[in-house]
Write a protein that holds these residues in place. Structure first.
Motif, short mmCIF file in Angstrom:
data_model
loop_
_atom_site.label_atom_id
_atom_site.label_comp_id
_atom_site.label_asym_id
_atom_site.label_seq_id
_atom_site.Cartn_x
_atom_site.Cartn_y
_atom_site.Cartn_z
N GLN A 28 0.83 -1.21 0.00
CA GLN A 28 0.00 0.00 0.00
C GLN A 28 0.87 1.25 0.00
O GLN A 28 0.55 2.23 -0.68
N GLY A 29 1.98 1.22 0.73
CA GLY A 29 2.90 2.35 0.75
C GLY A 29 3.56 2.57 -0.60
O GLY A 29 3.72 3.71 -1.05
N TRP A 30 3.94 1.47 -1.27
CA TRP A 30 4.52 1.59 -2.61
C TRP A 30 3.51 2.20 -3.58
O TRP A 30 3.84 3.09 -4.35
N ARG A 35 6.05 5.11 0.19
CA ARG A 35 7.35 4.41 0.17
C ARG A 35 7.85 4.43 -1.27
O ARG A 35 7.53 3.52 -2.04
N PRO A 36 8.61 5.43 -1.65
CA PRO A 36 9.03 5.54 -3.06
C PRO A 36 9.88 4.36 -3.51
O PRO A 36 10.79 3.93 -2.80
N LEU A 37 9.57 3.86 -4.69
CA LEU A 37 10.38 2.76 -5.25
C LEU A 37 11.80 3.23 -5.53
O LEU A 37 12.73 2.43 -5.51
N ALA A 38 11.97 4.52 -5.78
CA ALA A 38 13.31 5.06 -6.05
C ALA A 38 14.23 4.91 -4.85
O ALA A 38 15.45 4.93 -5.00
N HIS A 64 8.51 -0.10 -17.84
CA HIS A 64 7.60 0.96 -17.40
C HIS A 64 7.91 1.39 -15.97
O HIS A 64 7.84 2.58 -15.64
N LEU A 65 8.24 0.43 -15.11
CA LEU A 65 8.58 0.78 -13.72
C LEU A 65 9.84 1.62 -13.67
O LEU A 65 9.93 2.58 -12.89
N HIS A 66 10.82 1.27 -14.48
CA HIS A 66 12.07 2.04 -14.52
C HIS A 66 11.77 3.48 -14.94
O HIS A 66 12.28 4.43 -14.32
N GLU A 67 10.95 3.67 -15.96
CA GLU A 67 10.60 5.02 -16.41
C GLU A 67 9.79 5.77 -15.35
O GLU A 67 9.95 6.98 -15.19
N ALA A 68 8.94 5.04 -14.64
CA ALA A 68 8.13 5.69 -13.59
C ALA A 68 9.03 6.23 -12.49
O ALA A 68 8.78 7.31 -11.94
N ASP A 72 9.39 10.06 -11.26
CA ASP A 72 9.32 10.44 -9.85
C ASP A 72 10.51 11.30 -9.44
O ASP A 72 10.36 12.24 -8.66
N VAL A 73 11.68 10.98 -9.96
CA VAL A 73 12.89 11.75 -9.62
C VAL A 73 12.75 13.19 -10.13
O VAL A 73 13.07 14.14 -9.41
N VAL A 74 12.25 13.36 -11.35
CA VAL A 74 12.05 14.70 -11.90
C VAL A 74 11.02 15.47 -11.08
O VAL A 74 11.25 16.62 -10.69
#
Length: 199
Positions: A28-30, A35-38, A64-68, A72-74
């Motif tokens: 749920q946090g992800w 809880r950011p995946l980054a 797609h997850l890598h691009e997401a 998020d970083v931007v």
């Protein structure tokens, strides 16, 4: 993005949590961004991708997850900085030319439009209570995001800052606030008057 990936595998949060060996509150946090995946270690991220594939998610989910995470970083860099100037050498908008798929992910919480590359993952899901259908930028976060882009567009002027400025201006075009609209209109007028020299 992670929610779409899980749903494309036909898994509930409980099923995904069990397969990933984590508590459902972690999932749920992800999915909520708490809880950011980054922030994950690389091996944990790869394990997460592998779990989704085992559950039946399409192979494209990893990309797609890598691009997401890039998106998020931007977003996080701009929201955290607000109107402040960041060192262009360290800015994620100056790292490389953004593909349309990445730009669509960055603007998703602003436009509400599901990025084209994610549409095959979207499956109707039964909802148990209110859930977000897209990433969310709260009004103060949105204002800080666009304030930062305006600072970048206005101050980035050196030849080594051209990519940063160009990408900031493009993203700024999604801002409907009068100050940004006026700045973009003035910039368009200025740019259209420039003489192009060809040698």
């Amino acid at each position: 993005m992670l929610k779409l990936a899980r749903q494309s595998a036909g898994a509930t949060q409980d099923q995904f949590a069990e397969a990933a060996g984590v508590d459902v509150t972690t999932v749920q946090g992800w999915e909520s961004g708490r809880r950011p995946l980054a922030a994950m270690q690389t091996r944990d991220f790869l394990r997460l991708r592998s779990t989704l594939t085992r559950l039946g998610a399409p192979a494209s989910v990893g990309r797609h997850l890598h691009e997401a995470i890039e998106a998020d970083v931007v977003l996080a860099a701009a929201v955290d900085a607000g109107p402040a100037w960041l060192d262009p050498a360290q800015h994620p908008l100056a790292a490389n030319v953004h593909r349309r798929s990445l730009t669509n992910l960055i603007t998703w919480p602003i436009t509400g439009i599901l990025p084209e590359q994610l549409r095959p993952l979207a499956v109707p899901a039964r909802r148990r209570g209110p859930t977000a259908s897209q990433p969310v930028l709260y009004p103060d976060e949105r204002a800080r995001f666009f304030d930062h882009l305006l600072t970048l567009a206005d101050r980035a002027s050196g030849p080594d800052q051209a990519l940063l400025r160009r990408q900031a201006i493009y993203l700024l075009s999604f801002d409907q606030r009068p100050a940004s609209v006026d700045w973009l209109r003035t910039e368009w007028t200025r740019a259209s008057r420039q003489t192009i020299h060809t040698d």
